[in-house]
Design a protein around this motif. Structure first.
Motif, PDB file in Angstrom:
ATOM      1  N   LYS A  96       0.855  -1.263   0.176  1.00 22.77           N
ATOM      2  CA  LYS A  96      -0.030  -0.118  -0.092  1.00 22.77           C
ATOM      3  C   LYS A  96       0.942   1.354  -0.053  1.00 22.77           C
ATOM      4  O   LYS A  96       0.753   2.277  -0.640  1.00 22.77           O
ATOM      5  CB  LYS A  96      -0.898  -0.100   1.201  1.00 22.77           C
ATOM      6  CG  LYS A  96      -1.953  -1.142   1.203  1.00 22.77           C
ATOM      7  CD  LYS A  96      -2.887  -1.254   2.576  1.00 22.77           C
ATOM      8  CE  LYS A  96      -3.765  -2.414   2.534  1.00 22.77           C
ATOM      9  NZ  LYS A  96      -4.466  -2.443   3.752  1.00 22.77           N
ATOM     10  N   ARG A  97       2.076   1.199   0.674  1.00 22.28           N
ATOM     11  CA  ARG A  97       2.739   2.431   0.722  1.00 22.28           C
ATOM     12  C   ARG A  97       3.494   2.683  -0.356  1.00 22.28           C
ATOM     13  O   ARG A  97       3.775   3.622  -1.046  1.00 22.28           O
ATOM     14  CB  ARG A  97       4.087   1.996   2.169  1.00 22.28           C
ATOM     15  CG  ARG A  97       5.001   3.130   1.932  1.00 22.28           C
ATOM     16  CD  ARG A  97       4.554   4.664   2.332  1.00 22.28           C
ATOM     17  NE  ARG A  97       5.643   5.361   2.475  1.00 22.28           N
ATOM     18  CZ  ARG A  97       5.433   6.748   2.234  1.00 22.28           C
ATOM     19  NH1 ARG A  97       4.208   7.256   2.036  1.00 22.28           N
ATOM     20  NH2 ARG A  97       6.601   7.487   2.471  1.00 22.28           N
ATOM     21  N   GLU A 156       1.421   4.367  -2.923  1.00 21.28           N
ATOM     22  CA  GLU A 156       1.356   5.460  -2.704  1.00 21.28           C
ATOM     23  C   GLU A 156       2.435   6.337  -3.118  1.00 21.28           C
ATOM     24  O   GLU A 156       2.504   7.219  -3.823  1.00 21.28           O
ATOM     25  CB  GLU A 156       1.105   5.835  -1.036  1.00 21.28           C
ATOM     26  CG  GLU A 156      -0.160   5.303  -0.526  1.00 21.28           C
ATOM     27  CD  GLU A 156      -0.339   5.691   1.079  1.00 21.28           C
ATOM     28  OE1 GLU A 156       0.904   6.240   1.487  1.00 21.28           O
ATOM     29  OE2 GLU A 156      -1.199   5.170   1.631  1.00 21.28           O
ATOM     30  N   VAL A 157       3.726   5.778  -2.967  1.00 21.60           N
ATOM     31  CA  VAL A 157       5.066   6.434  -3.315  1.00 21.60           C
ATOM     32  C   VAL A 157       5.101   6.522  -4.756  1.00 21.60           C
ATOM     33  O   VAL A 157       5.530   7.404  -5.463  1.00 21.60           O
ATOM     34  CB  VAL A 157       6.168   5.739  -2.904  1.00 21.60           C
ATOM     35  CG1 VAL A 157       7.477   6.184  -3.347  1.00 21.60           C
ATOM     36  CG2 VAL A 157       6.093   5.968  -1.445  1.00 21.60           C
ATOM     37  N   GLY A 203       2.334   6.724  -6.768  1.00 20.39           N
ATOM     38  CA  GLY A 203       1.655   7.875  -7.553  1.00 20.39           C
ATOM     39  C   GLY A 203       2.127   8.950  -6.916  1.00 20.39           C
ATOM     40  O   GLY A 203       2.042   9.999  -7.988  1.00 20.39           O
ATOM     41  N   PHE A 204       2.856   9.254  -6.273  1.00 19.05           N
ATOM     42  CA  PHE A 204       3.859  10.572  -5.778  1.00 19.05           C
ATOM     43  C   PHE A 204       4.629  10.970  -6.779  1.00 19.05           C
ATOM     44  O   PHE A 204       4.720  11.978  -7.211  1.00 19.05           O
ATOM     45  CB  PHE A 204       4.432  10.423  -4.296  1.00 19.05           C
ATOM     46  CG  PHE A 204       5.018  11.392  -4.082  1.00 19.05           C
ATOM     47  CD1 PHE A 204       4.480  12.765  -3.295  1.00 19.05           C
ATOM     48  CD2 PHE A 204       6.661  11.785  -4.020  1.00 19.05           C
ATOM     49  CE1 PHE A 204       5.184  13.822  -3.102  1.00 19.05           C
ATOM     50  CE2 PHE A 204       7.059  12.855  -3.775  1.00 19.05           C
ATOM     51  CZ  PHE A 204       6.516  13.746  -3.221  1.00 19.05           C
ATOM     52  N   ALA A 218      -5.428   1.605  -7.458  1.00 17.82           N
ATOM     53  CA  ALA A 218      -4.230   2.598  -7.301  1.00 17.82           C
ATOM     54  C   ALA A 218      -3.973   3.342  -8.826  1.00 17.82           C
ATOM     55  O   ALA A 218      -3.293   4.275  -9.126  1.00 17.82           O
ATOM     56  CB  ALA A 218      -3.071   2.043  -6.723  1.00 17.82           C
TER      57      ALA A 218
END
Length: 286
Positions: free
Chosen positions: A105-106, A109-110, A112-113, A151
């Motif tokens: 999950k992390r 997120e990264v 996507g960043f 995501a």
């Protein structure tokens, strides 16, 4: 030559753990992409937001994009009570399967960043009899794919000899079982040779329908010493034929140089620079 070299990336920690040295190398080689794994001796998964923003802003200043996130997701044991092979986690903690779902999950997120198209994952530390656990691994991959689909990021399953999907036939089997556009194979011909297998044409034909990303390294293998990484063009990974086949077969993705080679008395950047030179030679031949 621009067909491949305009789509070329480098794993940053194969150059240096010092970010300024990485940026200098990227400029020296006129690269448009980098792949992130660890910087400042910390895995990108564990970095503070300020540091991630620094990476992103300094890349943006140079017009460089992130080709992917080389995460350590699923470099862990399916069952801690069973003996398994282990490999490098690049400064990340191992943890449990549930810990790695949180890590995924992390990672998403990264990714996507950084607007990265994909996240590299694995298939758990290698069991003594991997064939017995194919369905169990596939079930976890199904769960991972559901998170990736939400995501909008693709997962790249790498053939890594220390994991259950160690070789071309094994990652192809897992990709076929999951059968999702959000799970592709990260094909590393050098890993295949490092583990004593034939990467081309045998390995390539097994993974060809599933390839989403490619890592480039070279390796030699002997029964006495096992696998050893060497500069690109100096090994047995058949990269000249491999690159020709990928381009001929319509592969339009990126290539990331991941040499795992440091010359005696030299630095990772020296080894990667030598592999870049070798890559140019073989591409001219290809």
């Amino acid at each position: 030559m621009m067909t491949v070299f305009s789509r070329l990336s480098v794993l940053t920690d194969e150059v240096s753990q010092d970010w300024d040295e990485v940026l200098a190398f990227v400029e020296e080689c006129a690269l448009s992409y980098v792949e992130l794994r660890s910087v400042w001796r910390a895995n990108v998964m564990d970095m503070e937001p300020d540091r991630l923003r620094h990476l992103r802003s300094t890349l943006a200043e140079r017009g460089v994009r992130v080709s992917g996130l080389a995460s350590p997701v699923f470099k862990c044991a399916l069952d801690s009570n069973r003996p398994v092979e282990r490999g490098d986690t690049f400064f990340a903690s191992e943890g449990t399967v549930n810990d790695h779902m949180d890590m995924l999950k992390r990672a998403l997120e990264v990714a996507g960043f950084f607007q990265a198209p994909g996240v590299r994952i694995f298939s758990f530390w290698r069991e003594r009899n991997p064939d017995l656990y194919v369905d169990e691994v596939a079930e976890h991959l199904h769960q991972a794919v559901r998170l990736a689909e939400e995501a909008g990021v693709t997962l790249w399953l790498e053939n890594e000899p220390s994991t259950n999907g160690g070789y071309a036939d094994e990652v192809a089997q897992l990709a076929a079982k999951v059968n999702s556009p959000f799970l592709r194979v990260l094909w590393d011909p050098g890993n295949e040779r490092y583990g004593g297998r034939v990467p081309f044409p045998v390995g390539y034909e097994q993974v060809r329908p599933w390839i989403g990303h490619v890592h480039l390294k070279d390796a030699i293998y002997t029964s006495e010493q096992g696998g050893q990484c060497v500069p690109i063009s100096e090994g047995e990974a058949c990269l000249e034929k491999q690159l020709s086949a990928l381009e001929r077969d319509g592969y339009t993705g990126l290539y990331t140089v991941e040499t795992h080679y440091v010359p005696e008395g030299g630095t990772p950047a020296d080894g990667t620079r030598r592999s870049f030179s070798g890559l140019r030679r073989i591409w001219e031949l290809a």
